[in-house]
Design an enzyme around this catalytic site. Structure first.
Site, PDB file in Angstrom:
ATOM      1  N   LEU A  95      11.680  37.237  19.132  1.00  0.00           N
ATOM      2  CA  LEU A  95      11.647  35.887  19.692  1.00  0.00           C
ATOM      3  C   LEU A  95      10.217  35.568  20.137  1.00  0.00           C
ATOM      4  CD1 LEU A  95      14.921  36.232  21.770  1.00  0.00           C
ATOM      5  CD2 LEU A  95      14.608  34.790  19.738  1.00  0.00           C
ATOM      6  N   HIS A 111      17.517  48.304  24.803  1.00  0.00           N
ATOM      7  CA  HIS A 111      16.684  48.929  23.770  1.00  0.00           C
ATOM      8  C   HIS A 111      17.008  50.418  23.741  1.00  0.00           C
ATOM      9  CE1 HIS A 111      13.209  49.529  21.183  1.00  0.00           C
ATOM     10  NE2 HIS A 111      12.864  50.551  21.943  1.00  0.00           N
ATOM     11  N   LEU A 146       6.998  42.439  23.093  1.00  0.00           N
ATOM     12  CA  LEU A 146       8.201  43.087  22.563  1.00  0.00           C
ATOM     13  C   LEU A 146       8.556  44.351  23.354  1.00  0.00           C
ATOM     14  CD1 LEU A 146      10.313  43.049  20.192  1.00  0.00           C
ATOM     15  CD2 LEU A 146       8.801  44.699  19.057  1.00  0.00           C
ATOM     16  N   ASP A 147       9.802  44.408  23.802  1.00  0.00           N
ATOM     17  CA  ASP A 147      10.329  45.612  24.477  1.00  0.00           C
ATOM     18  C   ASP A 147       9.445  46.047  25.640  1.00  0.00           C
ATOM     19  OD1 ASP A 147      11.187  46.927  21.210  1.00  0.00           O
ATOM     20  OD2 ASP A 147      12.345  45.638  22.560  1.00  0.00           O
ATOM     21  N   GLN A 175      26.034  55.640  26.140  1.00  0.00           N
ATOM     22  CA  GLN A 175      25.358  55.347  27.411  1.00  0.00           C
ATOM     23  C   GLN A 175      24.991  53.870  27.510  1.00  0.00           C
ATOM     24  OE1 GLN A 175      25.328  57.531  29.836  1.00  0.00           O
ATOM     25  NE2 GLN A 175      26.424  58.812  28.372  1.00  0.00           N
TER      26      GLN A 175
HETATM   27  C1  GRF Z   1      22.143  49.607  19.371  1.00  0.00           C
HETATM   28  O1  GRF Z   1      21.430  50.789  19.076  1.00  0.00           O
HETATM   29  C2  GRF Z   1      21.372  48.839  20.411  1.00  0.00           C
HETATM   30  O2  GRF Z   1      20.593  49.687  21.236  1.00  0.00           O
HETATM   31  C3  GRF Z   1      20.440  48.020  19.581  1.00  0.00           C
HETATM   32  O3  GRF Z   1      21.255  47.594  18.483  1.00  0.00           O
HETATM   33  C4  GRF Z   1      22.146  48.690  18.155  1.00  0.00           C
HETATM   34  C5  GRF Z   1      23.525  48.169  17.803  1.00  0.00           C
HETATM   35  O4  GRF Z   1      24.035  47.537  18.921  1.00  0.00           O
HETATM   36  N1  GRF Z   1      19.907  46.944  20.368  1.00  0.00           N
HETATM   37  P1  GRF Z   1      25.514  46.815  18.870  1.00  0.00           P
HETATM   38  O5  GRF Z   1      26.517  47.869  18.484  1.00  0.00           O
HETATM   39  O6  GRF Z   1      25.443  45.718  17.813  1.00  0.00           O
HETATM   40  O7  GRF Z   1      25.705  46.304  20.272  1.00  0.00           O
END
Ligand code: GRF
Length: 198
Positions: A95, A111, A146-147, A175
């Site tokens: 974004l 993340h 980013l991040d 987690q």
């Molecule tokens: C996950 O590894 C999350 O950390 C990353 O996208 C992956 C899939 O997430 N942001 P989800 O199952 O679509 O919520």
């Protein structure tokens, strides 16, 4: 008391979105108002719909490299849903500062690394390649970098000698589903203290 209205942005299966939806019940100060994806094929859209949550799709592909034009459309369903807080959850589009700036202090992301380590992609493979003894996930406020925004929570997992990126990702995902709902709840209560899950 009126609930805070939370929109969740997804690009794929939406397992984090499902965990967030399941948490916003009872005395939780927030309720989901929208699940929004950049991909009509995102599996999470059906999971949201079957849980009674409004969904929308703004396909990024017709906009090509014009991120601002895509984002000018992406923001419309968010505004229409009277969104208070945006949760990025497996949302795979970068974004621009212009979009992020409209949601300063109101946009979260999860993340799959222990930030500031491993911003960007392929975090599990990078942790394995580095021989890290532990890995994990981070929820942070979204800023134009980013991040990189303020960390709101982290959860850690041990790295095992026989781990592959897939087995490590699966352990981290468990987690993520604990961390994101816990952080969102605190965030809604105005608590910005980083939550470090045991
Ligand atoms: C996950 O590894 C999350 O950390 C990353 O996208 C992956 C899939 O997430 N942001 P989800 O199952 O679509 O919520």
């Amino acid at each position: 008391m009126s609930h805070k209205r939370v929109a969740i942005l997804i690009s794929g299966g939406g397992s984090n979105m499902v965990a967030l939806l399941g948490s916003m019940t009872g005395d939780h100060p927030a309720r989901p108002c929208l699940v929004l994806s950049n991909d009509a094929g995102a599996g999470g859209l059906a999971r949201a719909a079957e849980r009674g949550v409004a969904t929308a799709v703004i396909d990024h592909k017709p906009f090509g490299a014009d991120r601002a034009a895509f984002e000018a459309e992406l923001v419309k369903p968010l505004i229409a849903a009277r969104t208070d807080i945006v949760c990025l959850a497996g949302f795979m589009r970068v974004l621009t500062a212009g979009f992020v700036g409209q949601w300063t202090g109101r946009m979260l992301n999860i993340h799959p690394s222990l930030l500031p380590k491993y911003r960007g992609l392929h975090t599990h493979a990078r942790a394995l390649d580095a021989g890290d003894a532990e890995h994990g996930c981070t929820v942070h406020e979204v800023t134009p970098e980013l991040d990189d925004g303020p960390i709101l929570g982290q959860a850690r997992v041990p790295v095992r000698s026989d781990d592959t990126p897939q087995t490590l990702a699966a352990r981290v995902l468990v987690q993520e589903h604990r961390l994101y709902p816990a952080v969102l709840r605190r965030f809604c209560d105005g608590n910005r203290e980083p939550l470090l899950l045991p």
